[in-house]
Design a protein around this motif. Sequence first.
Motif, PDB file in Angstrom:
ATOM      1  N   SER A 191      11.019  14.246  -0.156  1.00 43.82           N
ATOM      2  CA  SER A 191      11.017  12.222  -0.657  1.00 43.82           C
ATOM      3  C   SER A 191      11.362  12.194  -1.384  1.00 43.82           C
ATOM      4  O   SER A 191      12.033  13.331  -1.424  1.00 43.82           O
ATOM      5  CB  SER A 191       9.502  12.613  -0.558  1.00 43.82           C
ATOM      6  N   PRO A 192      12.164  11.380  -1.780  1.00 46.30           N
ATOM      7  CA  PRO A 192      12.905  11.340  -3.329  1.00 46.30           C
ATOM      8  C   PRO A 192      11.920  12.626  -4.376  1.00 46.30           C
ATOM      9  O   PRO A 192      13.053  13.079  -5.364  1.00 46.30           O
ATOM     10  CB  PRO A 192      12.920  10.073  -3.724  1.00 46.30           C
ATOM     11  N   LEU A 237       3.797  15.331  -6.933  1.00 45.37           N
ATOM     12  CA  LEU A 237       4.720  16.028  -5.866  1.00 45.37           C
ATOM     13  C   LEU A 237       4.691  15.555  -4.390  1.00 45.37           C
ATOM     14  O   LEU A 237       5.165  14.145  -4.402  1.00 45.37           O
ATOM     15  CB  LEU A 237       2.925  15.516  -4.826  1.00 45.37           C
ATOM     16  N   GLY A 238       5.565  16.058  -4.186  1.00 46.40           N
ATOM     17  CA  GLY A 238       6.714  15.817  -3.239  1.00 46.40           C
ATOM     18  C   GLY A 238       6.757  15.984  -1.670  1.00 46.40           C
ATOM     19  O   GLY A 238       5.268  17.277  -1.607  1.00 46.40           O
ATOM     20  N   HIS A 251       0.112  -1.135  -0.535  1.00 49.49           N
ATOM     21  CA  HIS A 251       0.124  -0.155   0.599  1.00 49.49           C
ATOM     22  C   HIS A 251       1.157   1.244  -0.319  1.00 49.49           C
ATOM     23  O   HIS A 251       0.549   2.142  -0.841  1.00 49.49           O
ATOM     24  CB  HIS A 251      -0.805  -0.070   1.004  1.00 49.49           C
ATOM     25  N   GLN A 252       1.834   1.515   0.667  1.00 51.90           N
ATOM     26  CA  GLN A 252       3.241   2.199   1.116  1.00 51.90           C
ATOM     27  C   GLN A 252       3.403   2.440  -0.745  1.00 51.90           C
ATOM     28  O   GLN A 252       3.430   3.639  -0.973  1.00 51.90           O
ATOM     29  CB  GLN A 252       4.106   2.393   1.730  1.00 51.90           C
ATOM     30  N   ALA A 253       3.627   1.555  -0.960  1.00 50.29           N
ATOM     31  CA  ALA A 253       4.688   1.899  -2.512  1.00 50.29           C
ATOM     32  C   ALA A 253       3.548   1.989  -3.840  1.00 50.29           C
ATOM     33  O   ALA A 253       4.020   3.143  -4.372  1.00 50.29           O
ATOM     34  CB  ALA A 253       5.785   0.047  -3.471  1.00 50.29           C
ATOM     35  N   LEU A 254       2.323   1.987  -3.055  1.00 51.35           N
ATOM     36  CA  LEU A 254       1.479   2.498  -3.929  1.00 51.35           C
ATOM     37  C   LEU A 254       1.154   3.725  -4.103  1.00 51.35           C
ATOM     38  O   LEU A 254       0.903   4.962  -5.378  1.00 51.35           O
ATOM     39  CB  LEU A 254      -0.442   1.539  -3.728  1.00 51.35           C
ATOM     40  N   LEU A 255       1.009   4.078  -2.898  1.00 50.40           N
ATOM     41  CA  LEU A 255       1.249   5.519  -2.222  1.00 50.40           C
ATOM     42  C   LEU A 255       1.890   6.011  -2.887  1.00 50.40           C
ATOM     43  O   LEU A 255       1.927   7.038  -3.230  1.00 50.40           O
ATOM     44  CB  LEU A 255       0.779   5.876  -0.828  1.00 50.40           C
ATOM     45  N   LEU A 256       3.492   5.737  -2.921  1.00 46.74           N
ATOM     46  CA  LEU A 256       4.450   6.229  -3.669  1.00 46.74           C
ATOM     47  C   LEU A 256       4.241   6.759  -5.044  1.00 46.74           C
ATOM     48  O   LEU A 256       4.240   7.209  -5.665  1.00 46.74           O
ATOM     49  CB  LEU A 256       5.829   5.679  -3.174  1.00 46.74           C
TER      50      LEU A 256
END
Length: 827
Positions: free
Chosen positions: A492-493, A477-478, A464-469
């Motif tokens: 963030s990257p 959007l950073g 889920h976190q990967a999907l959010l990133l």
Amino acid sequence: MVVFLPPATASSSSLSAKPLKWWPLALWVAAMAVVVVWSAMTVIRDREAFLAQAAFRTQSMADLAAEQVLRTVEGADTALQAARIQFRSMGDWDAVSKDRKTWQMLRDYADALSAVPILYLVDQTGAIRLHGQSFPFRPLSIAEREYFKLHRDTPADMAQVSAPVIGAVTGNQVIIVSRRLFNPDGGFAGVAGATMRADAFQAFFQTLSLGDGSIVNLQRGDGVILARHPVRDGAVGSKVDNSKVFPAISEGGVKGTAVTTSPLDGVARVTAFRRIERYGLVLIAAIPVETVLGEWRRQTIRLAGMVGTGILSLTALFVMLLRRYHNEVAARTELKNSEATLSRAQSVAHIGSWQVELPTDRVRWSEETYRIFGLSPGIPVSMAAVMEMIHPEDRERVREGLDALRGGGGFEVEHRIIAASGEVKWVTARAQITKSETGEPLEILGTVQDITEKMRAETAIREHQALLLEVQSVANLGYYDYDMRTDRWRSSPILDEIFGIGPDYPRSGQGWLDLVTPDMRAEMAAYLGEVQAGDHDFDRAYTITRHGDRAPRWVAGLGKVERDADGKPVRMVGTIRDITEQRRAEQELRDKAAELERSNTELEQFAYVASHDLREPLRMVSSYVDLLARRYGDKLGDDAREFIAFAKDGASRMDRLILDLLEYSRIGRITRPMLPVALGPVVERALRALAPKIEESGAEIATPPEVLPTVLGDGEELMRLFQNLIGNAIKYRSPERAPVISIEAENTGKEWIITVVDNGIGIEPKYYDRVFLIFQRLHRRGEFEGTGIGLAVCKKIVEHHGGRIWVTSTPGEGTRFSVTLPPIGQV
């Protein structure tokens, strides 16, 4: 006992004879003293042994029960974090409360965790918006609950365990595990909660079987009792002052044992505790001192009897030793029973134990360890076989951990195993090494816990976190986290990519200002100072120069300021979005709009001036042609008079064309306010203007004007619109039937659709767009009069009102001209 005395002399024989006759008494006294001392030491040692054994048992039970409680609460917490991620991905309470998929996810998590029957989500007002028990769920307020107020007033991101409460939905006594929900700006969005039955731990506590009068209870860090075995009225929910009862707990110790007196029943017990630091919980196990020392007292009485008897005879001594032997056998039996209880508890908690003898590498497993590895209990296992069952990718890491353990380090490794069935499982292995008095390693003692379900839940969270990133990357959007106390921010990257910075770039307030373009740097420095002073949040668009390629970019920054208990700004979290392309598009649009407006203004002014100035010479031509016809008409031949008629007709048509062009140019140039206009009177005026044509053609107007609605518009322009549309319907009538014209009105909620319907000759579909172009005619001039401007005027009037115009037709049957006009309340 044999005593050697020195040889006696004659002078001393009489003196030595007296004490010698008392030597049996002395021997008896000495023997008595030895027996008493030995008995006292035995009694004291036995008492200490019984207390130590009880302390070990209670500490073991407390540790085991704590692991089970931690696993249960971790399961609920994992489900809460998954629910929180699902909420952040949607971000809208109305959408969440109506999303059956989210509700099903909550229900599935609850079904997977036996101790957590219900998960639910609460919005920032305290209303339950999504409840695992039913869908949809009628909102129910829990705003007065202690845990809701705590999350609302405390921005910390940590799980909270409530005191036992009566469930607002179920009406049962429950314990609530909850986490705070955050808005994208870091603000309070609500609470995710999991209900745990108040008796969720009762069954497990009961398996510990510490004996009569023993208790196991679970407390919060503030002393509130969450669960207790055995059940006692009024105990659950009451608060214990551990500073008086068990100071080691209130002092923050991780674990410990002591003899304490319960404030509930006044019973002294050997008590052990284990703190579950992550959730602020304390697990307490206790055995009554009377239970622990009861056998010791009985044994002491027996020992005293045997000692008294032993003074008289060796037989009594033998009996005493025999009874002591029986007592030791009983103690070993009790120890075996405790080991059996421990084995059952390990099975409940999915924690097995293991032992490796050094240097032979002989391995011994508990039954639960066999179950975890999928083997039948009792099967011989070697260290090499164990290593083969460890997943190949994790095998080297486990070997390194064991090497470090042998070198004096610790051992705690999460790794995968391949069970005998082929199933891949995740386990946590912990171990410590025991050494001899000389420092030689003797054996490794350890535990293994099946954490497969936990790892699966963590994997789901990472996905889920990967999907959010990924979503953030698509949106370009950073995000950042700025600590105002240390003047440092994390990024963030995606934000690093927007700024063009690397990991070594100074992430401070000045480092950020260095990225701002020089023309805005002073302004943004002042703005940052206002944010740091707590005057407002961050919401500003500004220009930067990327650190890497020095490219200028427009960015939009948002930030939410967080404050400490004194109201002082301490932290800001927010997002930054690259809006360079948006700004370029907006500027290009403004430039094109300005150019179009200038071009239209010049065109309209040209049309107006041209048409006005053209009429003057045209009137002169027409006047002199009329004069020529009047003075010399009777002297001219038929051809000359026909030529003069052609000239007069051409001048007349040219004048009409100029007048129509002048009218077309005036539409929209002379602006009047848009006011409510009743279309009924407007259509009546148009019909009066067309009265001669209506009478001449015998046209029938089928719709009474008074049924038409009221719209926002310019009455003069709307009158011209209907005059042209109705005039067209009359002009292009069918020669085979009298014209019938009707007007329809439909309210779509956003606009009125007005349609003029006739039964005329119709229009071919290929000409639908062409008829609205200026000077475009579909018929020869001799068939129908006109300049080809009428429908172009209609289109311009409708567009001036923000509407649309279109035509549909069936050739030979009739035509429908439709326009949209704004209703009252909309411009």
